[in-house]
Scaffold this motif. Structure first.
Motif, short mmCIF file in Angstrom:
data_model
loop_
_atom_site.label_atom_id
_atom_site.label_comp_id
_atom_site.label_asym_id
_atom_site.label_seq_id
_atom_site.Cartn_x
_atom_site.Cartn_y
_atom_site.Cartn_z
N ARG A 1 -1.12 17.45 5.67
CA ARG A 1 -1.59 18.69 6.30
C ARG A 1 -0.71 19.87 5.88
NH1 ARG A 1 -1.83 18.48 12.63
NH2 ARG A 1 0.42 18.22 12.29
N ALA A 2 0.60 19.66 5.84
CA ALA A 2 1.50 20.75 5.46
C ALA A 2 1.27 21.18 4.01
CB ALA A 2 2.95 20.31 5.66
N VAL A 3 1.10 20.21 3.13
CA VAL A 3 0.87 20.51 1.71
C VAL A 3 -0.46 21.24 1.54
CG1 VAL A 3 0.44 19.51 -0.56
CG2 VAL A 3 2.31 18.63 0.86
N ARG A 4 -1.48 20.77 2.24
CA ARG A 4 -2.81 21.41 2.12
C ARG A 4 -2.76 22.85 2.60
NH1 ARG A 4 -6.50 22.73 5.49
NH2 ARG A 4 -5.61 21.55 7.25
N ALA B 1 0.82 -1.20 0.00
CA ALA B 1 0.00 0.00 0.00
C ALA B 1 0.86 1.26 0.00
CB ALA B 1 -0.91 -0.01 1.23
N ARG B 2 0.33 2.31 -0.55
CA ARG B 2 1.02 3.59 -0.53
C ARG B 2 1.05 4.14 0.90
NH1 ARG B 2 2.21 5.77 -5.25
NH2 ARG B 2 1.31 4.90 -7.16
N HIS B 3 2.10 4.84 1.20
CA HIS B 3 2.29 5.37 2.56
C HIS B 3 1.57 6.70 2.71
CE1 HIS B 3 4.08 6.23 6.40
NE2 HIS B 3 4.62 7.35 5.93
N PHE B 4 0.69 6.80 3.71
CA PHE B 4 -0.03 8.03 3.99
C PHE B 4 0.59 8.68 5.22
CE2 PHE B 4 -3.29 10.42 6.30
CZ PHE B 4 -3.78 11.26 5.31
N ASP B 5 1.18 9.87 5.03
CA ASP B 5 1.79 10.62 6.13
C ASP B 5 0.91 11.83 6.40
OD1 ASP B 5 3.34 12.36 7.73
OD2 ASP B 5 5.20 11.46 6.99
N ARG B 6 0.20 11.80 7.52
CA ARG B 6 -0.77 12.85 7.82
C ARG B 6 -0.12 14.23 7.95
NH1 ARG B 6 -1.11 14.22 13.24
NH2 ARG B 6 0.23 13.00 14.66
N THR B 7 1.10 14.27 8.50
CA THR B 7 1.76 15.56 8.68
C THR B 7 2.14 16.18 7.34
OG1 THR B 7 3.92 14.48 8.95
CG2 THR B 7 2.64 14.90 10.94
N VAL C 1 -11.82 14.30 6.78
CA VAL C 1 -10.50 14.80 6.41
C VAL C 1 -9.74 15.24 7.66
CG1 VAL C 1 -9.22 16.52 5.08
CG2 VAL C 1 -11.31 15.50 4.13
N ALA C 2 -10.46 15.86 8.58
CA ALA C 2 -9.84 16.29 9.84
C ALA C 2 -9.32 15.07 10.61
CB ALA C 2 -10.85 17.06 10.69
N GLY C 3 -10.07 13.99 10.57
CA GLY C 3 -9.64 12.75 11.23
C GLY C 3 -8.39 12.18 10.60
N TRP C 4 -8.28 12.27 9.27
CA TRP C 4 -7.07 11.78 8.60
C TRP C 4 -5.85 12.57 9.08
CZ3 TRP C 4 -9.50 12.22 3.03
CH2 TRP C 4 -10.46 11.19 2.87
N GLU C 5 -5.98 13.88 9.12
CA GLU C 5 -4.85 14.72 9.50
C GLU C 5 -4.52 14.61 10.99
OE1 GLU C 5 -5.32 18.72 8.17
OE2 GLU C 5 -5.36 18.17 6.04
N ALA C 6 -5.53 14.25 11.80
CA ALA C 6 -5.29 14.09 13.23
C ALA C 6 -4.71 12.72 13.57
CB ALA C 6 -6.59 14.30 14.00
N GLY C 7 -4.79 11.80 12.62
CA GLY C 7 -4.25 10.47 12.85
C GLY C 7 -5.22 9.49 13.44
N SER C 8 -6.50 9.86 13.55
CA SER C 8 -7.50 8.95 14.11
C SER C 8 -8.00 7.96 13.07
CB SER C 8 -8.69 9.74 14.67
OG SER C 8 -9.28 10.56 13.66
N SER C 9 -7.74 8.23 11.81
CA SER C 9 -8.12 7.31 10.73
C SER C 9 -7.25 7.61 9.52
CB SER C 9 -9.60 7.47 10.36
OG SER C 9 -9.85 8.78 9.86
N VAL C 10 -7.31 6.73 8.53
CA VAL C 10 -6.57 6.94 7.28
C VAL C 10 -7.53 6.76 6.11
CG1 VAL C 10 -4.34 6.19 8.20
CG2 VAL C 10 -5.88 4.52 7.19
N PRO C 11 -7.29 7.45 5.03
CA PRO C 11 -8.19 7.31 3.87
C PRO C 11 -8.01 5.98 3.17
CG PRO C 11 -6.32 8.70 3.32
CD PRO C 11 -6.23 8.44 4.79
N ASP C 12 -9.05 5.54 2.49
CA ASP C 12 -8.95 4.35 1.65
C ASP C 12 -7.88 4.60 0.59
OD1 ASP C 12 -11.06 3.25 3.05
OD2 ASP C 12 -12.57 3.84 1.56
N GLN C 13 -7.21 3.52 0.18
CA GLN C 13 -6.21 3.66 -0.88
C GLN C 13 -6.82 4.21 -2.16
OE1 GLN C 13 -2.62 2.52 -1.01
NE2 GLN C 13 -2.95 3.02 1.14
#
Length: 297
Positions: free
Chosen positions: A12-15, A3-9, A36-48
């Protein structure tokens, strides 16, 4: 799946640098702002499947924003196209996603007619799709000293009867010790209990002359017995031939000490079907007996 690596930080920085609100990202990928807020907070990750859309709305290349270390399998290609599995049925004109689900799980390969349709839907070449399918079945073999695993996995498997015979002759015997056409013909005739093939006809089979791809069944049975493989190896069924060829490569490379590792991501301990695993076991036993006989001479 690699799977592709999702780095929330990073996301968030890019956004924030692009001055795009979380609601804007959510709207682009059919997700709520809170998601989206949950993805950036680290409570969940988006589907690939959502990563391509996120990369687009943030104006970054997919590979740069969400890197992946290994080469893709079928699931990866679908996700890179931003498609959920239930969405692919329309591309291959089927009522369900069953054919794709089976191929992604390493259970049953795609029918040839589906390959160009899926390749077009995923935006890749047919060759890339077929290679990804091999990874889904765990049949990628990396040999020690080979700097390019991709070269090994892209190697063309033998299709025609003559190519299959030549493969066995080239890989099953020491240099200069492969049997001749006459010896093969004699062995086939012994198996049949009658003269069913001549040395010239074996040469025709090996070189693909005339109707060489459609010999009598008894000839195929004799060839299978002579080379110590299953009859299905000589059948024209592409899926069967590919699996047996992969199995033979694993066994032959193993005997020569060239196996680096076999990445298993399909069924069975090596990603091969139970039938092929059974074939390898039988062949391994046969080779051990031959090696033991040689040691006693």
């Amino acid at each position: 799946m690699p799977a592709r690596h999702f780095d929330r930080t990073v996301v968030r920085a890019v956004r924030r640098a692009a001055e795009i609100p979380q609601a804007g990202v959510g709207a682009a990928v059919s997700a709520a702002e809170s998601t989206v807020a949950g993805w950036e907070a680290g409570s969940s990750v988006p589907d690939q499947e959502k990563l391509p859309g996120i990369a687009r709305v943030l104006g970054k290349p997919l590979d740069e924003l969400f890197p992946r270390e290994d080469s893709p399998d079928l699931t990866d290609l679908r996700c890179d196209a931003g498609l959920y599995r239930y969405e692919v049925a329309k591309f291959i004109d089927t009522k369900s996603d069953g054919p794709v689900a089976a191929a992604e799980s390493g259970v049953r390969r795609l029918k040839p007619k589906y390959v160009p349709k899926l390749a077009a839907a995923y935006g890749v070449s047919e060759k890339a799709l077929e290679q990804a399918q091999e990874r889904s079945f765990g049949n990628v073999v990396e040999e020690a000293g080979d700097a390019s695993a991709a070269a090994a996995e892209a190697e063309e498997h033998p299709r025609a009867l003559g190519e299959k015979i030549s493969f066995l002759l080239a890989h099953s015997y020491p240099a200069g010790a492969a049997p001749g056409d006459g010896e093969i013909a004699e062995a086939v005739n012994r198996h049949a209990g009658a003269e069913v093939v001549t040395a010239n006809e074996v040469e025709a089979l090996r070189t693909g002359v005339g109707d060489a791809d459609s010999p009598d069944p008894v000839v195929l049975e004799g060839l299978a017995e002579f080379f110590g493989v299953e009859r299905m190896y000589f059948e024209p069924d592409e899926a069967v031939a590919r699996q047996v060829y992969q199995g033979l490569r694993v066994l032959l490379a193993s005997r020569n000490g060239k196996i680096g590792r076999v990445r298993a991501r399909g069924l069975g301990p090596a990603g091969l079907s139970p039938e092929v695993l059974s074939l390898l076991t039988d062949l391994a036993t046969q080779f051990e007996k031959q090696d033991g006989s040689a040691d006693n001479e």
